[in-house]
Each structure stands twice: as structure tokens, then as C-alpha cells.
Design an enzyme around this catalytic site. Structure first.
Site, PDB file in Angstrom:
ATOM      1  N   LYS A   1      34.874  71.467 -42.520  1.00 41.38           N
ATOM      2  CA  LYS A   1      33.606  71.003 -43.226  1.00 41.38           C
ATOM      3  C   LYS A   1      32.708  71.246 -42.058  1.00 41.38           C
ATOM      4  O   LYS A   1      32.323  70.454 -41.072  1.00 41.38           O
ATOM      5  CB  LYS A   1      33.922  69.434 -43.109  1.00 41.38           C
ATOM      6  CG  LYS A   1      32.960  68.621 -44.406  1.00 41.38           C
ATOM      7  CD  LYS A   1      31.427  68.829 -43.895  1.00 41.38           C
ATOM      8  CE  LYS A   1      31.156  67.543 -43.023  1.00 41.38           C
ATOM      9  NZ  LYS A   1      29.686  67.545 -42.792  1.00 41.38           N
TER      10      LYS A   1
ATOM     11  N   GLY B   1      31.344  66.210 -32.371  1.00 38.61           N
ATOM     12  CA  GLY B   1      29.940  65.825 -33.042  1.00 38.61           C
ATOM     13  C   GLY B   1      29.497  64.594 -31.860  1.00 38.61           C
ATOM     14  O   GLY B   1      29.861  64.586 -31.003  1.00 38.61           O
ATOM     15  N   SER B   2      28.861  63.465 -32.529  1.00 36.24           N
ATOM     16  CA  SER B   2      28.130  62.444 -31.851  1.00 36.24           C
ATOM     17  C   SER B   2      29.572  61.473 -31.674  1.00 36.24           C
ATOM     18  O   SER B   2      30.542  61.387 -32.128  1.00 36.24           O
ATOM     19  CB  SER B   2      27.260  61.794 -32.701  1.00 36.24           C
ATOM     20  OG  SER B   2      27.704  60.943 -33.538  1.00 36.24           O
TER      21      SER B   2
ATOM     22  N   ARG C   1      29.259  58.269 -31.835  1.00 35.24           N
ATOM     23  CA  ARG C   1      29.261  57.186 -32.676  1.00 35.24           C
ATOM     24  C   ARG C   1      30.302  57.666 -34.058  1.00 35.24           C
ATOM     25  O   ARG C   1      30.960  56.868 -34.435  1.00 35.24           O
ATOM     26  CB  ARG C   1      27.794  57.073 -33.358  1.00 35.24           C
ATOM     27  CG  ARG C   1      27.737  56.020 -34.461  1.00 35.24           C
ATOM     28  CD  ARG C   1      26.100  55.989 -34.950  1.00 35.24           C
ATOM     29  NE  ARG C   1      25.990  57.354 -35.464  1.00 35.24           N
ATOM     30  CZ  ARG C   1      24.483  57.514 -35.643  1.00 35.24           C
ATOM     31  NH1 ARG C   1      23.661  56.611 -35.115  1.00 35.24           N
ATOM     32  NH2 ARG C   1      24.170  58.704 -36.015  1.00 35.24           N
ATOM     33  N   THR C   2      30.055  58.958 -34.510  1.00 34.33           N
ATOM     34  CA  THR C   2      30.931  59.351 -35.319  1.00 34.33           C
ATOM     35  C   THR C   2      32.384  59.466 -35.157  1.00 34.33           C
ATOM     36  O   THR C   2      33.063  59.278 -35.839  1.00 34.33           O
ATOM     37  CB  THR C   2      30.334  60.667 -36.087  1.00 34.33           C
ATOM     38  OG1 THR C   2      28.849  60.510 -36.588  1.00 34.33           O
ATOM     39  CG2 THR C   2      30.924  61.248 -37.347  1.00 34.33           C
ATOM     40  N   GLY C   3      32.544  59.987 -33.771  1.00 36.62           N
ATOM     41  CA  GLY C   3      33.853  60.019 -33.218  1.00 36.62           C
ATOM     42  C   GLY C   3      34.615  58.762 -33.265  1.00 36.62           C
ATOM     43  O   GLY C   3      35.898  58.851 -33.673  1.00 36.62           O
TER      44      GLY C   3
ATOM     45  N   GLU D   1      35.727  65.967 -29.704  1.00 36.74           N
ATOM     46  CA  GLU D   1      34.695  66.345 -28.522  1.00 36.74           C
ATOM     47  C   GLU D   1      33.372  65.815 -28.991  1.00 36.74           C
ATOM     48  O   GLU D   1      32.818  66.385 -29.890  1.00 36.74           O
ATOM     49  CB  GLU D   1      35.031  67.867 -28.754  1.00 36.74           C
ATOM     50  CG  GLU D   1      34.303  68.767 -27.465  1.00 36.74           C
ATOM     51  CD  GLU D   1      33.020  68.926 -27.341  1.00 36.74           C
ATOM     52  OE1 GLU D   1      32.213  68.080 -26.707  1.00 36.74           O
ATOM     53  OE2 GLU D   1      32.572  69.635 -28.102  1.00 36.74           O
TER      54      GLU D   1
ATOM     55  N   CYS E   1      25.870  69.877 -26.188  1.00 36.56           N
ATOM     56  CA  CYS E   1      26.600  68.622 -25.629  1.00 36.56           C
ATOM     57  C   CYS E   1      26.606  68.425 -24.137  1.00 36.56           C
ATOM     58  O   CYS E   1      26.738  67.502 -23.307  1.00 36.56           O
ATOM     59  CB  CYS E   1      27.820  68.333 -26.606  1.00 36.56           C
ATOM     60  SG  CYS E   1      29.144  69.581 -26.047  1.00 36.56           S
TER      61      CYS E   1
ATOM     62  N   GLU F   1      22.266  60.346 -24.966  1.00 39.11           N
ATOM     63  CA  GLU F   1      21.848  61.860 -25.653  1.00 39.11           C
ATOM     64  C   GLU F   1      21.094  62.087 -26.325  1.00 39.11           C
ATOM     65  O   GLU F   1      21.064  61.647 -27.582  1.00 39.11           O
ATOM     66  CB  GLU F   1      23.570  62.408 -26.293  1.00 39.11           C
ATOM     67  CG  GLU F   1      23.597  63.852 -26.236  1.00 39.11           C
ATOM     68  CD  GLU F   1      24.773  64.300 -26.790  1.00 39.11           C
ATOM     69  OE1 GLU F   1      25.335  65.257 -26.432  1.00 39.11           O
ATOM     70  OE2 GLU F   1      25.395  63.461 -27.830  1.00 39.11           O
TER      71      GLU F   1
END
Length: 505
Positions: A190, A243-244, A246-248, A266, A301, A400
Site C-alpha cells: 500500500k 510512517g509517522s 501516530r500511525t504506527g 519504522e 525521518c 518531527e
């Protein structure tokens, strides 16, 4: 004989994109028929429409991947055969280097020179490296009594869901798909809705290289729709996410709400670049800090967004950093000499400008940049920005930004330097600049970061693991360690009965 230069503007005018899903070896529209309009951050031009993949499309892709895994069309192939296909895949990526580089630049705004000389070669190198590595891993035999044989083997985990960001679309995809495919898994990728086109082309090239249909599927779409559906799917065995933070966190939650699939994150970073007064070459340190910060528009990142400098040399070093900023003035990403390109979209542009405003409001001193530029282009550009007088409690020192914004913080001694460097939720990368060997080792050991550079930054390659401590994630991309994410350990005990007749038949 020198090759004539490429007119990238002319090439760009001829680009025709295909944003449909890639499932079971074929392009197809989203089941809903919905699409998303994709415009280039370079100049706002229309690149095309992209399938808005949702739960039905993810389910079709997962079913395709599961069928491919269960009938072993890829997993049963011997290592030498998988290696041959993946090496061919890498060759095809290099053969399509100009097409892929142009798609990457138009899709997310990085300079064409970087896409051509960094992103495409790194993608091909990653795929080729795992192709070469897959038949160099050996399983184990445990020590047992004479009556037993204990085999410890690694098997593919099954169906892998890979979710990758928009800042390095090809490279991040390769970091996931190469080790997963090498070990015999099937997968669903995705890509970010902000940069889907090269991921879709990679799947086509893999099929052309000989990867069986159904093994590698791609569903573009929004995170809250396609990404969530993939992470919640009961028939996905593992998720590799970049990704971020928050999404992790959501990825871990989705695993708990579904089938307890393994999740490898990551995530974000707020990397510290520490400069001690015994650093003999401050000019090189400043050039490295600026170059690593502003590369890829600061959308990395692991960018060294916090520069920690001893107070005795802080004014001098801040001036050296400010002098570097003009070298990275944003330019036309399709021009070969451009050093810094466009921010990926208007949303991210507003985020970056918001952090610049926050830095000024919280009392940081702006030394360079700080403005949106090239408005006449129709794209999204921000000057390389440098703040001094930053305190660790400020937002620009803690959060970040994912843009070309660097902050200078000052420290009095080594202990304070380590405390400040570790004083964020992140722990992805760091750099120590000192000509004192013991200090360099001592500080490197004290830093809570997945990678620590000494008197350099980002001079690593595919052979070493990449990942972070704390809220920068878990698991590692790159190197042989990445195989651990996409395999299961199996122990097989075999009983060996002693002969009753002295060993005679």
C-alpha cells in the site's frame, strides 16, 4: 562520447500515468470505481487519477496473495530460482531508470538528479542484494542426544502487508518487498496516496522479471481506508510499516483488534547532530549537517533536525550553517542542477510553515530562510530554514517537522549534550563530531538511537540495519536482520531409534 543531456520538461509533458490497482498480475479499477486526482507538487500539473483503494480492493489483493502463498507458486521455488527472478527484477529497475526517476520527481517533488542517481540505483541495489543474500542464510541443527535430531529452520511468514510513505517511495518499498519476496512470501503493498506511481510500476516490472502473478499486489489508497483495511485484515500475517509514530501506534492497535499479526514499525525521528569543541573541521561538520538536513527537502525521518553545539563554538558553527543555506535554495526539480525540490503537497507545506511560525513565536532566532518561495511555479517550495537559540522544550526541538527546518541548541558539557540528545520521544539516528576517540565512543554508547555516526552522517548502505529506539519504531529494515521480520522459526524434532541388533540390517 558524452551522452546528450535529457530535456526533462519535454519528457514530463509526455508522461502518461496508470493509477489503477495491481492485483493478481493485472491492472484493475477500484471496486467502488472511485479515484483520486493526483497533481504534481513541482508545478501543480495534473498527473492523472489514482484508484481509491478501499476494503474490497484490499481483500481482493490479500486473497490473491494468500492463494499464491498457499499453492506455493513462489515459496516452493528453490533459492537459486528466486534469486534469478529477483536479479532480473533489479536489472529491469535499472533499465527503466529514467522513467522511474521522472515519475518519482513528478509524484513527490524531489530533484530529478537525486531520483536518477540515488533513488533508482538504491532501489535496484536493495533488490539485488537480497537476491544474493537469500541463498547465503543457513538453518541450524541443535545439539541433542544420539536418539534425536533437532532442526531449526526459517520459513516464510505468509502474506505480508507493506505500507510505505511518500518521501522515498521506491526505496522504502524495496526495503520491504525485497527481503519479503526473497524468503518466499507473498505481499500486498500500500503506497502513499501522495506518491503511488512508482510502486505500481515496480509490480509490473516484477511480473515481467518472472515473479508469478498474485505474489506481489499493489493497492493505492488513503491510509484511513486502504491502510487500515490491510492492517485489520485477518489473513495478513505481518505488517511492515514506515510512517509517522501516530500511525504506527494504530498499526499495533489494529493487530490487537484482528489476528495479532506481527507489526514492524519504522517511525519518526528527531535526530541529534552533536558537535564538540575538539572537532577539528567545523566547516566539514557544518556542510554535512546542512547537506543531510536539506537533502530530499528535509523530508527524511533521519534528517539531523537538531544540531547540538558546545557553547564555546556555537556562534561560529551557527554562522557556518547559515552560510550553507543558500546552496540549497529551492529550484525547479526538473532542472539537473537543482539541490532542493518541492514539498510533497499543500498540506505538508502548511505543516512546515506552521512549525516555522511556532519557532518564531516561542522565541527561537531565525538565521536563514523561513519563507514559502517560487509561488509563481504553481508548486510548493520552502526555503532552507535555520533557527538558533532553540530550547529543548520548543515544538521545533521536540516534534518531527518533515521539512527543511533545522534547529541549533547549545550545551555546556558532555553530560548535558547527551541529556539533550536523548530528550525527545524518538531515537532513530544521531551523529557525534569529535576528534577525541574516547569521547566519541563514550557519547555514542550513551545515545539512545538505532544508528550513531561519528564524524559523518548517512554514509551507510544496505549492509547495515536501519531502525530506531523508543518511539522511532521496532524491528529493522536493511541488512540480513530484515529477514527476521518476514520469517517464522520452526523446530522439527526427529527421533532416531537405536538399533537393537548392533547396527546390522
Amino acid at each position: 562520447m558524452n551522452r546528450p543531456s535529457i530535456d526533462w520538461h519535454a519528457r514530463a509533458a509526455e508522461v502518461r500515468t496508470d493509477g489503477r490497482c495491481f492485483i493478481a498480475g493485472q491492472r484493475r479499477d477500484a471496486a467502488s470505481g472511485e479515484t483520486t486526482v493526483k497533481r504534481s507538487p513541482v508545478d501543480g500539473r495534473l498527473l492523472g487519477t489514482v484508484a481509491r483503494g478501499q476494503a474490497a480492493d484490499v481483500d481482493a489483493a490479500v486473497r490473491s496473495a494468500r492463494a499464491a502463498f498457499d499453492d506455493r507458486r513462489w515459496a516452493r521455488q528453490p533459492p537459486a530460482a528466486r534469486k534469478k527472478v529477483l536479479l532480473r527484477f533489479a536489472e529491469l529497475v535499472l533499465a527503466a531508470r529514467e522513467e522511474l526517476a521522472l515519475l518519482e520527481t513528478l509524484d513527490m517533488g524531489k530533484p530529478i538528479a537525486h531520483a536518477l542517481t540515488v533513488d533508482v540505483p538504491a532501489t535496484a541495489r536493495c533488490i539485488a542484494w537480497y537476491a544474493e543474500a537469500l541463498d547465503k542464510r543457513y538453518d541450524e541443527i541443535a545439539p541433542t542426544a544420539e536418539t534425536g535430531l533437532a532442526l531449526i529452520t526459517r520459513e516464510p511468514v505468509g502474506v505480508v502487508g507493506a505500507i510505505v510513505p511518500w518521501n522515498y517511495p521506491m526505496i522504502m518499498a524495496a526495503w520491504k518487498i525485497a527481503p519479503a519476496l526473497a524468503m518466499g512470501n507473498s505481499l500486498v503493498l500500500k503506497p502513499s496516496e501522495k506518491s503511488p506511481f512508482t510502486a505500481l510500476r515496480l509490480a509490473e516490472l516484477a511480473l515481467q522479471a518472472g515473479l508469478p502473478a498474485g505474489v506481489f499486489n499493489v493497492v493505492p489508497g488513503h491510509g484511513a481506508e486502504a491502510g487500515e483495511a490491510l492492517a485489520l485484515h485477518m489473513d495478513v500475517d505481518a505488517i511492515g510499516f514506515t510512517g509517522s509514530t501516530r500511525t504506527g501506534r494504530r498499526m499495533l492497535e489494529y493487530a490487537g483488534r484482528s489476528n495479532l499479526k506481527r507489526v514492524f514499525n519504522e517511525l519518526g525521528g528527531k535526530s541529534a547532530f552533536l558537535v564538540f569543541p575538539d572537532c577539528a573541521d567545523l566547516a566539514r561538520a557544518a556542510a554535512t549537517a546542512a547537506g543531510s538536513m536539506y537533502f530530499n527537502q528535509g523530508e527524511s525521518c533521519n534528517a539531523p533536525s537538531r544540531v547540538l553545539v558546545h557553547e564555546a563554538i556555537a556562534d561560529q558553527f551557527a554562522a557556518l550553517l547559515a552560510a550553507q543555506a543558500p546552496r540549497y535554495a529551492p529550484g525547479d526539480p526538473l532542472a539537473p542542477g537543482t539541490a532542493m525540490g518541492a514539498i510533497v503537497d499543500e498540506q505538508q507545506l502548511r505543516t512546515v510553515l506552521g512549525y516555522i511560525q511556532a519557532g518564531q513565536e516561542q522565541g527561537a532566532r531565525l538565521l536563514a530562510g523561513g519563507r514559502q518561495v517560487r509561488l509563481e511555479s504553481g508548486g510548493y517550495y520552502v526555503e532552507p530554514t535555520l533557527f538558533d537559540g532553540v530550547h529543548s522544550s520548543m515544538r521545533i526541538a521536540q516534534e518531527e517537522i518533515f521539512g527543511p527546518v533545522q534547529a541549533v541548541l547549545r550545551f555546556r558539557d558532555e553530560a548535558e549534550a547527551v541529556r539533550l540528545a536523548n530528550d525527545t520521544p524518538y531515537g532513530l539516528q544521531a551523529s557525534v563530531w569529535s576528534d577525541h576517540l574516547s569521547r566519541a565512543h563514550r557519547v555514542a554508547r550513551a545515545l539512545r538511537a538505532g544508528t550513531v555516526h561519528v564524524n559523518q552522517y548517512d554514509e551507510d548502505d544496505i549492509t547495515v540495519p536501519f531502525g530506531g529506539f523508543k518511539q522511532s519504531g521496532n524491528g529493522r529494515d536493511k541488512s540480513m536482520h530484515a529477514f527476521d521480520k518476514y520469517t517464522e522459526l520452526k523446530t522439527t524434532w526427529v527421533r532416531i531409534d537405536p538399533a537393537n541388533d548392533g547396527g546390522n540390517a
